[in-house]
Design an enzyme around this catalytic site. Structure first.
Site, short mmCIF file in Angstrom:
data_model
loop_
_atom_site.label_atom_id
_atom_site.label_comp_id
_atom_site.label_asym_id
_atom_site.label_seq_id
_atom_site.Cartn_x
_atom_site.Cartn_y
_atom_site.Cartn_z
N ASN A 76 53.55 74.52 -17.95
CA ASN A 76 52.59 74.17 -16.91
C ASN A 76 53.24 74.37 -15.54
O ASN A 76 54.35 73.90 -15.31
CB ASN A 76 52.16 72.72 -17.10
N HIS A 146 42.87 74.82 -23.30
CA HIS A 146 44.32 74.67 -23.38
C HIS A 146 44.65 73.21 -23.71
O HIS A 146 44.02 72.29 -23.22
CB HIS A 146 45.01 75.10 -22.08
N HIS A 148 47.50 70.25 -23.74
CA HIS A 148 48.73 69.82 -23.08
C HIS A 148 49.67 69.15 -24.07
O HIS A 148 49.24 68.38 -24.93
CB HIS A 148 48.42 68.83 -21.96
#
Length: 186
Positions: A76, A146, A148
């Protein structure tokens, strides 16, 4: 950080338009106009989606750690903690229920591998793993699914985070990417 003029300068007791220079509920504001593209019409669409674009560039340039047939793992750019990864679908799809069985299976398998690698490389005490489905749920890139994977350590919120509203990152993203990419298939 409290001034629109930028880089930590303060225009005095009043900020722009005579409003207080200190932000909402006493927090300083960190201005990030580059992120505006994520929440406007110029933002992520299949042709302008950063997750789609990064699939066409070298992994070390885009911080991609590993690739599968249907998904890939990438660091990220705005991490909560060192090693904050995202497992991203190759296909531009925003809804969990729109994934094929193969995509859903590989999303889970690569998330499991990310957890294993981060445990081996960084030794976190715990993890936050999850999806923000839709912009209202916190997904700034909600048009491209997506997941995390955020490693957590006891005390990872320290005085600088609490008093300065600033996160200290002890390692450069490129160095973290290299470390995790080397450990991925080990």
């Amino acid at each position: 950080m409290s001034s629109e003029a930028g880089a930590g300068s303060s225009a005095g007791p009043d900020g722009p338009w005579g409003r207080p220079a200190v932000g909402f509920e006493g927090f300083d504001r960190l201005w990030t106009p580059h992120r505006m593209a994520y929440i406007t019409d110029e933002g992520p669409r299949e042709d302008g989606c950063p997750f789609c674009r990064m699939q066409q560039r070298p992994d070390d340039e885009t911080l991609v750690v590993a690739r599968g047939e249907h998904v890939y793992a990438v660091l990220n750019l705005h991490p909560y903690n060192p090693g904050h990864l995202m497992v991203v679908t190759n296909r531009h799809v925003g809804e969990l229920d729109e994934l094929s069985d193969a995509e859903a299976h590989e999303l889970t398998a690569m998330t499991q591998q990310a957890v294993r690698v981060l445990k081996r490389v960084s030794g976190p005490a715990a993890f936050n793993v999850g999806l923000n489905l839709g912009a209202v749920a916190g997904g700034s890139l909600s048009q491209h699914l997506h997941q995390h994977v955020v490693p957590r350590w006891m005390g990872d919120s320290n005085y600088i985070t609490v008093t300065g509203s600033t996160k200290v990152m002890p390692q450069l993203l490129a160095d973290t990417r290299d470390l995790l990419a080397k450990a991925w298939n080990a």
